[in-house]
Structure formats: structure tokens, C-alpha cells
Design a protein around this motif. Structure first.
Motif, PDB file in Angstrom:
ATOM      1  N   ALA A 154      30.655  44.582  39.340  1.00 15.20           N
ATOM      2  CA  ALA A 154      30.280  43.807  40.539  1.00 15.20           C
ATOM      3  C   ALA A 154      30.169  42.311  40.217  1.00 15.20           C
ATOM      4  O   ALA A 154      30.542  41.464  41.032  1.00 15.20           O
ATOM      5  N   SER A 155      29.694  42.005  39.015  1.00 17.69           N
ATOM      6  CA  SER A 155      29.503  40.594  38.661  1.00 17.69           C
ATOM      7  C   SER A 155      30.843  39.865  38.504  1.00 17.69           C
ATOM      8  O   SER A 155      30.892  38.644  38.465  1.00 17.69           O
ATOM      9  N   LYS A 156      31.906  40.631  38.422  1.00 18.39           N
ATOM     10  CA  LYS A 156      33.222  39.991  38.246  1.00 18.39           C
ATOM     11  C   LYS A 156      33.939  39.759  39.570  1.00 18.39           C
ATOM     12  O   LYS A 156      35.062  39.271  39.596  1.00 18.39           O
ATOM     13  N   ARG A 157      33.304  40.149  40.665  1.00 20.97           N
ATOM     14  CA  ARG A 157      33.956  39.923  41.960  1.00 20.97           C
ATOM     15  C   ARG A 157      34.159  38.427  42.163  1.00 20.97           C
ATOM     16  O   ARG A 157      33.209  37.645  42.108  1.00 20.97           O
ATOM     17  N   PRO A 158      35.391  38.023  42.460  1.00 20.39           N
ATOM     18  CA  PRO A 158      35.644  36.594  42.667  1.00 20.39           C
ATOM     19  C   PRO A 158      34.945  36.111  43.949  1.00 20.39           C
ATOM     20  O   PRO A 158      34.943  36.839  44.947  1.00 20.39           O
TER      21      PRO A 158
END
Ligand code: HEM
Length: 422
Positions: A154-158
Motif C-alpha cells: 500500500a505504501s508504494k501506491r503512486p
């Protein structure tokens, strides 16, 4: 991860084995269910067909700034596995299969076992690569679905991978919306495009399901050898004012994600917005030509801006008629789409027809609107907000499907699509 046997294999087999079987992973050989190594029997493109090959590998994915092919087969997929490692493995195998198919080969090597279903579905045997491109993207639900961080990414969602707001007049139907992943296959032959998507889905069986799928077409190179701007099903040239895909600086400015866009894994990728726009063809077909032309702000025959002669003549938004009204009407599609001209998008749309809408005999036809950009919030959203609020074309169209995908950067040989994320 042992699973029940897949129905297209004759022996119990794990899903990972299915991936190995259907993939080729640079092996050039594949392992049969009997455990023996089998000789490669790939179908290589004939030399005269090589002109029809668009390289799959590169810093960007093909199918974004590639001059549009004649056909598209578009699929939005949902992920049904719960393991990130499965998705990663799937992308590795997909990359290999996609690279092969882009050169006119089948999706994988055949085992030669008559008692096994063939590795490839076979309908492209003998056909050229037909400029096939396969473009993969990730939807926001890959990162988080119903508040759940399914794969720990989730933390990598642009930040640029937004969920679109509901626009005025939207009549979105869930069966044409969203998807955790997308595959856009474009080719100059509809069978080649369909084959690519079909075989990638087949490889992904057990990991992904198809959420929605739409094929589309433009005029073919055979019917228009000069490759003029294609016409949409409302009869107008569509794509005239697109930014120049050969202008590297422009593409970096409009299409390709940059380091400054703050998602390192997306650098050299692009964000795709897809809208399935249904036409009210019956109403349009009763509209007079003058009205049609003022709706778009362009002449139907030539594609020229109203009052001009050539398709590529300047679109002068300041020019007025003797009565003080604008030559390009205030509620015309091109004026509203352009706005102040500062935010651009790269459109790559295809017409579709799907038989009849219902028993009243209305035709189901429209535009699979596809566009690419660095930042949908800054580019697509303001444009579509203006169009949704004021475009005179709205009387004849309705947006029924919608999705946004982060299309990964390209893969180098030996790498795989999605490698920067996974
Ligand atoms: C039913 C849907 C649509 C149809 C039939 C349609 C058709 C057209 C046509 C015929 C043109 C003029 C020729 C050209 O420059 O390509 C045009 C221009 C354009 N359209 Fe659309 N379009 C549709 C939806 C959209 C949407 C959803 C957007 C973006 C939100 C959009 C953005 C643009 C842009 C940016 C231009 C160029 C404007 C300029 O001259 O700078 N269109 N469209």
C-alpha cells in the motif's frame, strides 16, 4: 503451494508449475509434466515479417507512444491469489510470453505431448506479429482494496494513481469499471490482439480473473494505406491534435513519469485513463451536419477547425463571427478539451461495437477512450470536468466505464514488467 489439478492439464500440478509450463523464462526449453526437457519448437517470424515487429523490451513499455495499431483487445483483471510472490512470478512469466508473442512466436514452447492441451491456443500460427504490443498496468486496488493492504505494498501506491471523481453525467456500470491489473494488446490483426490477451489470461488462471474486456478497432492500414487520422463512429477524424510522439521532450513533459513525480518505481512509466463511452448513435444519425460540426468545432470532411481548410490548420479560439460569437463555439468539444492548452494528454482510443444494447434494437457502439499522461489529476481530470459540465457532445454520449492504471516502465532483456515495483 500445491493446488488441485488445473482442468487443462491431465495430471495434478501446482499453480507454480503451470506458470513454469506456460512460461519460457529465457530457458528456450521447457519442462514437460513427465519431467523431461523438451526441445524448443517455437514459431519464429519469417524475415519478411520482421517489419511487423515492435520491440517489446525497452525503457518504456510499447503500446503507449507506439503509433496506434488497427485493433485493440483490452482486459481488466482482478487478482485472486493472496501472495505477492505469486504476482511477481506471474509477471515474470507474462513478460516472457509477451516478449515472444510480440515477435510473432507462440506464447510458449510446445511439449509435443499429444495427450496434453497445447501450450499455446494456436490461432496465430502462420500469422505475422502484426505490430503487436502488450502493455501492462496496475490499478489502485492492487495497492489497497476496501481499506486492506492485501499484498503489503500500500505504501508504494503512486500519489498520481488516483481514483477518478464522479463527473457530471457519468452513468458508470461496475461491470465496465476498475480492475487490479490491465492488459492492453494492440495489433494490426484483431486475432493477434485477442490471442495475446487470451493466452496471458490462460497463463494467469488461478491467479487472476477477468473483470471486464473490450475489443476495439480503427480503420485498417489496408483500407487507408496513407494512414490518415482515423475517424470515430460519429464520422469525425479523432486524434488530429494529439501531441507529437516523436518529440522526446514533449513526451517527457506529457506522458512519461519523471523522478520529480515522486514514485521511483514508475519513472519512465505512464498513467492510463480508460473510459468506455457509449454513443447514442440513433440520435446522432438524425443530427444535421452543421450541428455536428459545431458540436466538435471541426469540419467533418477535412477535420479542419471550423472556418479553416486543412486538418492541421491552427485552431484559433479567439476568432469571432461578424455577430460577435466565437467561430469555435464556447460549448464545442475541442474548445473545452483544449482549455488554456497548458495540460495535454496523449489519446489512443478505439471504436467499439457490441451488438445491440437491448431489445429495442439500439446499437451498442462507442469509443474505448484511452489516454496516457504523467498525472491524471492535473491532466485528465480538469479536461473531463470541463467536458462533463458543458460539452454539447454530451447529448449524444454517456460514460459507462472507467478505470485508471499505472502502466509500468518497460523491461530490459532479462528483466520483467513490474520488476521495479515487486
Ligand atoms: C465520446 C467521446 C469522445 C469523442 C467522440 C471525441 C472526439 C474528438 C474529436 C473528433 C476531436 C477533434 C479532433 C482531434 O483533435 O482529435 C477531439 C479532440 C480532443 N478530445 Fe475528444 N472525444 C471524446 C472524448 C474525450 C475525452 C473524454 C477527452 C478527455 C477528457 C477528450 C479530449 C480531447 C482533446 C484533448 C482533444 C484535442 C483538443 C485540441 O484541439 O487541443 N476527448 N475529440
Amino acid at each position: 503451494m500445491k493446488q488441485e489439478k488445473e482442468n487443462f492439464f491431465s495430471e495434478p500440478i501446482s499453480r507454480r508449475d503451470v506458470l513454469k509450463l506456460t512460461g519460457v523464462g529465457g530457458l528456450g526449453l521447457m519442462l514437460g509434466t513427465s519431467g523431461t526437457w523438451l526441445a524448443s519448437k517455437t514459431l519464429l517470424a519469417k524475415p519478411q515479417d520482421r517489419a511487423n515487429i515492435v520491440p517489446f523490451h525497452g525503457e518504456h513499455q510499447a503500446g503507449i507512444i507506439t503509433p496506434a495499431q488497427d485493433f485493440v483487445c483490452f482486459a481488466a483483471l482482478d487478482i485472486v491469489t493472496s501472495k505477492l510472490s505469486d504476482i511477481k512470478e506471474l509477471f515474470r512469466v507474462w513478460t516472457d510470453a509477451a516478449a515472444r508473442m510480440s515477435t510473432g512466436q507462440t506464447a510458449g514452447d510446445e511439449s509435443g505431448e499429444a495427450l496434453l492441451p497445447p501450450t499455446d491456443t494456436g490461432e496465430v500460427v502462420g500469422l505475422s506479429a502484426s505490430r503487436l504490443t502488450i502493455t501492462f498496468g496496475a490499478g489502485s486496488t492492487l495497492f489497497q482494496k476496501e481499506g486492506i493492504d492485501r499484498f503489503g505494498i500500500a505504501s508504494k501506491r503512486p500519489s498520481k494513481l488516483i481514483d477518478l471523481p464522479l463527473f457530471s453525467g457519468d452513468n458508470l456500470q461496475s461491470e465496465w469499471c476498475g480492475g487490479d491489473l490491465c492488459i492492453q494488446a494492440c495489433a494490426d490483426d484483431p486475432q493477434v490482439a485477442f490471442h495475446a490477451v487470451r493466452n496471458l489470461i490462460r497463463i494467469g488462471r488461478g491467479f487472476v480473473t477477468v473483470k471486464w474486456m473490450q475489443s476495439g478497432f480503427q480503420r485498417t492500414s489496408q483500407s487507408d494505406p496513407k494512414k490518415g487520422t482515423p475517424r470515430n463512429l460519429l464520422g469525425f477524424k479523432d486524434g488530429t491534435a494529439n501531441p507529437n510522439v516523436h518529440d522526446v521532450q514533449k513526451m517527457n513533459q506529457v506522458v512519461w513519469s519523471q523522478t520529480s513525480d515522486q514514485t521511483p518505481w514508475m519513472v519512465k512509466g505512464s498513467y492510463m485513463v480508460v473510459r468506455r463511452v457509449q454513443f447514442r448513435v440513433e440520435a446522432w444519425d438524425r443530427t444535421n451536419l452543421q450541428e455536428e460540426e459545431s458540436i466538435f468545432g471541426r469540419h467533418r470532411q477535412s477535420g479542419a477547425p471550423l472556418g479553416m481548410k486543412g486538418e492541421f490548420d491552427k485552431l484559433d479560439l479567439e476568432k469571432k463571427n461578424p455577430d460577435g460569437t466565437y467561430v469555435i463555439p464556447e460549448d464545442s468539444h475541442v474548445r473545452l478539451a483544449r482549455g488554456n492548452g497548458k495540460a495535454e494528454i496523449l489519446r489512443r482510443s478505439y471504436s467499439y461495437t457490441n451488438g445491440l444494447l437491448d431489445k429495442t434494437g439500439q446499437i451498442d457502439a462507442g469509443l474505448l477512450f484511452i489516454c496516457f499522461q504523467r498525472d491524471p489529476k492535473r491532466q485528465f481530470v480538469p479536461m473531463q470536468t470541463r467536458l462533463a459540465n458543458s460539452d454539447r457532445l454530451n447529448e449524444y454520449i454517456v460514460h459507462v466505464g472507467s478505470a485508471v492504471f499505472a502502466c509500468f516502465p518497460g523491461a530490459k532483456k532479462g528483466g520483467y514488467i513490474g520488476g521495479t515495483l515487486f
